[in-house]
Write a protein that holds these residues in place. Structure first.
Motif, PDB file in Angstrom:
ATOM      1  N   ARG A 202       0.833  -1.209   0.000  1.00  0.00           N
ATOM      2  CA  ARG A 202       0.000   0.000   0.000  1.00  0.00           C
ATOM      3  C   ARG A 202       0.864   1.253   0.000  1.00  0.00           C
ATOM      4  NH1 ARG A 202      -4.940   0.562   3.925  1.00  0.00           N
ATOM      5  NH2 ARG A 202      -5.469   2.072   2.312  1.00  0.00           N
ATOM      6  N   THR A 203       1.932   1.253   0.803  1.00  0.00           N
ATOM      7  CA  THR A 203       2.804   2.416   0.898  1.00  0.00           C
ATOM      8  C   THR A 203       3.618   2.622  -0.374  1.00  0.00           C
ATOM      9  OG1 THR A 203       2.985   2.147   3.297  1.00  0.00           O
ATOM     10  CG2 THR A 203       4.677   3.467   2.214  1.00  0.00           C
ATOM     11  N   MET A 204       4.068   1.522  -0.989  1.00  0.00           N
ATOM     12  CA  MET A 204       4.953   1.589  -2.145  1.00  0.00           C
ATOM     13  C   MET A 204       4.216   1.600  -3.480  1.00  0.00           C
ATOM     14  SD  MET A 204       8.191   1.695  -1.257  1.00  0.00           S
ATOM     15  CE  MET A 204       9.168   1.534   0.231  1.00  0.00           C
ATOM     16  N   GLY A 205       2.897   1.482  -3.459  1.00  0.00           N
ATOM     17  CA  GLY A 205       2.138   1.595  -4.704  1.00  0.00           C
ATOM     18  C   GLY A 205       2.031   0.328  -5.512  1.00  0.00           C
ATOM     19  N   LEU A 206       2.004  -0.833  -4.837  1.00  0.00           N
ATOM     20  CA  LEU A 206       1.813  -2.103  -5.523  1.00  0.00           C
ATOM     21  C   LEU A 206       0.417  -2.634  -5.235  1.00  0.00           C
ATOM     22  CD1 LEU A 206       5.028  -1.919  -4.804  1.00  0.00           C
ATOM     23  CD2 LEU A 206       5.029  -4.327  -5.418  1.00  0.00           C
ATOM     24  N   GLY A 207      -0.315  -2.980  -6.278  1.00  0.00           N
ATOM     25  CA  GLY A 207      -1.616  -3.590  -6.095  1.00  0.00           C
ATOM     26  C   GLY A 207      -1.453  -5.068  -5.802  1.00  0.00           C
ATOM     27  N   VAL A 208      -2.126  -5.565  -4.767  1.00  0.00           N
ATOM     28  CA  VAL A 208      -1.978  -6.960  -4.355  1.00  0.00           C
ATOM     29  C   VAL A 208      -3.001  -7.838  -5.068  1.00  0.00           C
ATOM     30  CG1 VAL A 208      -2.053  -8.567  -2.407  1.00  0.00           C
ATOM     31  CG2 VAL A 208      -1.072  -6.276  -2.105  1.00  0.00           C
ATOM     32  N   THR A 209      -2.512  -8.927  -5.666  1.00  0.00           N
ATOM     33  CA  THR A 209      -3.383  -9.893  -6.329  1.00  0.00           C
ATOM     34  C   THR A 209      -3.184 -11.245  -5.642  1.00  0.00           C
ATOM     35  OG1 THR A 209      -1.711 -10.406  -8.018  1.00  0.00           O
ATOM     36  CG2 THR A 209      -3.275  -8.647  -8.514  1.00  0.00           C
ATOM     37  N   PRO A 210      -3.952 -11.544  -4.604  1.00  0.00           N
ATOM     38  CA  PRO A 210      -3.727 -12.763  -3.825  1.00  0.00           C
ATOM     39  C   PRO A 210      -4.023 -14.030  -4.624  1.00  0.00           C
ATOM     40  CG  PRO A 210      -5.151 -11.201  -2.655  1.00  0.00           C
ATOM     41  CD  PRO A 210      -5.061 -10.741  -4.064  1.00  0.00           C
ATOM     42  N   TYR A 211      -3.163 -15.034  -4.454  1.00  0.00           N
ATOM     43  CA  TYR A 211      -3.481 -16.340  -5.012  1.00  0.00           C
ATOM     44  C   TYR A 211      -3.891 -17.274  -3.872  1.00  0.00           C
ATOM     45  CZ  TYR A 211       1.236 -18.056  -3.699  1.00  0.00           C
ATOM     46  OH  TYR A 211       2.379 -18.416  -3.024  1.00  0.00           O
ATOM     47  N   SER A 212      -4.529 -18.371  -4.215  1.00  0.00           N
ATOM     48  CA  SER A 212      -5.052 -19.340  -3.252  1.00  0.00           C
ATOM     49  C   SER A 212      -5.955 -18.667  -2.213  1.00  0.00           C
ATOM     50  CB  SER A 212      -3.917 -20.088  -2.548  1.00  0.00           C
ATOM     51  OG  SER A 212      -4.396 -21.272  -1.953  1.00  0.00           O
ATOM     52  N   PRO A 213      -6.894 -17.801  -2.645  1.00  0.00           N
ATOM     53  CA  PRO A 213      -7.771 -17.126  -1.678  1.00  0.00           C
ATOM     54  C   PRO A 213      -8.734 -18.084  -0.978  1.00  0.00           C
ATOM     55  CG  PRO A 213      -8.528 -16.721  -3.914  1.00  0.00           C
ATOM     56  CD  PRO A 213      -7.193 -17.398  -4.033  1.00  0.00           C
ATOM     57  N   LEU A 214      -8.849 -19.313  -1.485  1.00  0.00           N
ATOM     58  CA  LEU A 214      -9.690 -20.323  -0.823  1.00  0.00           C
ATOM     59  C   LEU A 214      -8.848 -21.288   0.005  1.00  0.00           C
ATOM     60  CD1 LEU A 214     -12.271 -21.187  -3.631  1.00  0.00           C
ATOM     61  CD2 LEU A 214     -12.421 -19.475  -1.813  1.00  0.00           C
ATOM     62  N   GLY A 215      -7.580 -20.952   0.208  1.00  0.00           N
ATOM     63  CA  GLY A 215      -6.732 -21.803   1.028  1.00  0.00           C
ATOM     64  C   GLY A 215      -6.623 -23.216   0.495  1.00  0.00           C
ATOM     65  N   GLY A 216      -6.399 -23.344  -0.813  1.00  0.00           N
ATOM     66  CA  GLY A 216      -6.284 -24.658  -1.407  1.00  0.00           C
ATOM     67  C   GLY A 216      -7.567 -25.458  -1.371  1.00  0.00           C
ATOM     68  N   GLY A 217      -8.687 -24.755  -1.237  1.00  0.00           N
ATOM     69  CA  GLY A 217      -9.981 -25.426  -1.207  1.00  0.00           C
ATOM     70  C   GLY A 217     -10.497 -25.692   0.194  1.00  0.00           C
ATOM     71  N   VAL A 218      -9.651 -25.484   1.211  1.00  0.00           N
ATOM     72  CA  VAL A 218     -10.081 -25.735   2.589  1.00  0.00           C
ATOM     73  C   VAL A 218     -11.288 -24.876   2.947  1.00  0.00           C
ATOM     74  CG1 VAL A 218      -9.394 -25.591   5.016  1.00  0.00           C
ATOM     75  CG2 VAL A 218      -7.772 -26.424   3.312  1.00  0.00           C
ATOM     76  N   LEU A 219     -11.293 -23.629   2.498  1.00  0.00           N
ATOM     77  CA  LEU A 219     -12.374 -22.700   2.861  1.00  0.00           C
ATOM     78  C   LEU A 219     -13.645 -22.931   2.060  1.00  0.00           C
ATOM     79  CD1 LEU A 219     -10.172 -19.507   3.223  1.00  0.00           C
ATOM     80  CD2 LEU A 219     -11.139 -20.885   5.054  1.00  0.00           C
ATOM     81  N   SER A 220     -13.579 -23.788   1.055  1.00  0.00           N
ATOM     82  CA  SER A 220     -14.790 -24.098   0.290  1.00  0.00           C
ATOM     83  C   SER A 220     -15.634 -25.158   0.977  1.00  0.00           C
ATOM     84  CB  SER A 220     -14.412 -24.578  -1.116  1.00  0.00           C
ATOM     85  OG  SER A 220     -13.768 -25.849  -1.057  1.00  0.00           O
ATOM     86  N   GLY A 221     -15.083 -25.758   2.029  1.00  0.00           N
ATOM     87  CA  GLY A 221     -15.838 -26.750   2.785  1.00  0.00           C
ATOM     88  C   GLY A 221     -15.646 -28.172   2.322  1.00  0.00           C
ATOM     89  N   LYS A 222     -14.691 -28.418   1.439  1.00  0.00           N
ATOM     90  CA  LYS A 222     -14.533 -29.765   0.885  1.00  0.00           C
ATOM     91  C   LYS A 222     -13.695 -30.684   1.766  1.00  0.00           C
ATOM     92  CE  LYS A 222     -12.577 -28.428  -2.935  1.00  0.00           C
ATOM     93  NZ  LYS A 222     -11.895 -28.403  -4.254  1.00  0.00           N
ATOM     94  N   TYR A 223     -13.087 -30.128   2.826  1.00  0.00           N
ATOM     95  CA  TYR A 223     -12.256 -30.933   3.708  1.00  0.00           C
ATOM     96  C   TYR A 223     -12.961 -31.180   5.045  1.00  0.00           C
ATOM     97  CZ  TYR A 223      -8.362 -29.991   0.544  1.00  0.00           C
ATOM     98  OH  TYR A 223      -7.550 -29.918  -0.557  1.00  0.00           O
TER      99      TYR A 223
END
Length: 352
Positions: A202-223
């Motif tokens: 944020r301070t240096m002017g880089l836009g963040v593009t997160p990968y694995s926002p579902l935590g490898g599928g853990v947050l989708s409820g499949k585990y």
């Protein structure tokens, strides 16, 4: 908060407009064992673009992904923001076919341009920090590619915050192309980026593009708790589920987080995956999470995350169950003692 794919955002301190969800294509034509076949990949791409999406993420190491995208993007190249990455080993046994150095940088970009059937890359990211290449060599190489017109914007991924911040300072001082993008793993089960990487971005002017926002599928409820004893990800019968479980993404803690995600999902009338994605979008440092899908149904479901809204109480529950220890010096600097000795009882508002 209700968004659409054509509610565009600026990428970092650039003027480049990108969709609030990027289409990740690691599932296009790779050999991991869970790839979409060419017809399915084409349908995923068409669905994303037809709904207003313009931000496509790939990498030199994603198997046949770049070749597929070269075909898919041919008739609409100018309207898309095409991002790829370099540094992973391209030829086993050849030490110079991997790494961040100039020789691999130029060779990897040329190979990506051929596979993508394009004259230029909108965004090039260093994929993995190698701890050996001088930062000046990286920055000068990236700047040369920009000056040649083969790359328009540059960024970083999987790199320590202190390295990125000094690179940005050097680029600014020498008039080289600035870094405008940062790709990191970030989700409710991995909030480590909040310690240094995201505040730095944020301070240096880089836009963040997160990968694995579902935590490898853990947050989708499949585990479930049964997956705590998953098979070795290196075994012949490995699947994506056992792969992620074997990497340590499935733990009592992450399953506890997934339980709260599921509870909130029931309350807001959305799926757990949509809730997890929507949560990442609420961070002001985040420009566009990278979403991957193997099926059309998965992609459509992920896109519906743009429609999710939360109450303050729901956000508090998600934040509480996923909270991390920020560690030194952040814990000390945010404590009552430091606040008292630096500001006393004063109320001081300013930049965060």
């Amino acid at each position: 908060m209700s968004l659409t794919l054509d509610t565009y955002r600026l990428l970092g301190r650039s003027g480049l407009r990108v969709s609030p969800l990027a289409l990740g294509t690691a599932t296009f034509g790779n050999e991991w064992g869970w790839a979409a076949d060419p017809d399915d990949a084409r349908r995923l791409f068409d669905t994303y673009v037809e709904r207003g999406g313009n931000f496509i993420d790939t990498a030199s190491g994603y198997g046949g992904s770049e070749r597929m995208l070269g075909e898919f993007t041919r008739d609409r190249r100018e309207s898309l923001v095409l991002a790829t990455k370099y540094t992973t080993l391209r030829r086993p046994g050849d030490p110079n076919s991997g790494g961040a150095h100039r020789k691999n940088l130029f060779a990897s970009v040329e190979a990506s341009l051929r596979r993508l059937d394009t004259d230029y890359l909108d965004l090039l990211l260093l994929h993995v920090w190698d701890f050996t290449t001088p930062v000046e060599e990286i920055l000068r190489g990236l700047d040369d590619l920009v000056r040649q017109g083969k790359v328009l914007y540059v960024g970083m991924s999987n790199t320590p915050a202190w390295e990125i911040s000094r690179m940005q300072a050097i680029a600014d001082l020498r008039g080289w192309s600035p870094l405008v993008s940062l790709q990191i793993e970030y989700s409710l089960i991995n909030r480590g980026g909040e310690r240094d990487l995201m505040p730095m971005a944020r301070t240096m002017g880089l836009g963040v593009t997160p990968y694995s926002p579902l935590g490898g599928g853990v947050l989708s409820g499949k585990y479930s708790r049964a997956d705590l004893t998953a098979t070795n990800p290196d075994s012949a019968e490995s699947t994506r589920k056992s792969f992620n479980a074997g990497l340590g993404m499935v733990t009592e803690r992450t399953l506890d987080i997934a339980d709260v995600v599921r509870e909130v999902a029931e309350e807001v009338g959305h799926t757990p995956a949509q809730v997890a994605l929507a949560w990442t979008l609420r961070n002001p440092a985040v420009t566009a999470p990278v979403i991957g899908a193997r099926t059309h149904e998965q992609l459509v479901g992920n896109l519906a995350a743009l429609e999710v809204d939360f109450t303050a109480g729901q956000l508090a529950r998600l934040d509480e169950v996923s909270a991390i220890d920020l560690g030194y010096p952040h814990d000390v600097l945010s404590g009552d003692h430091i606040r008292n000795v630096t500001a006393g009882g004063l109320t001081i508002e300013g930049r965060r």
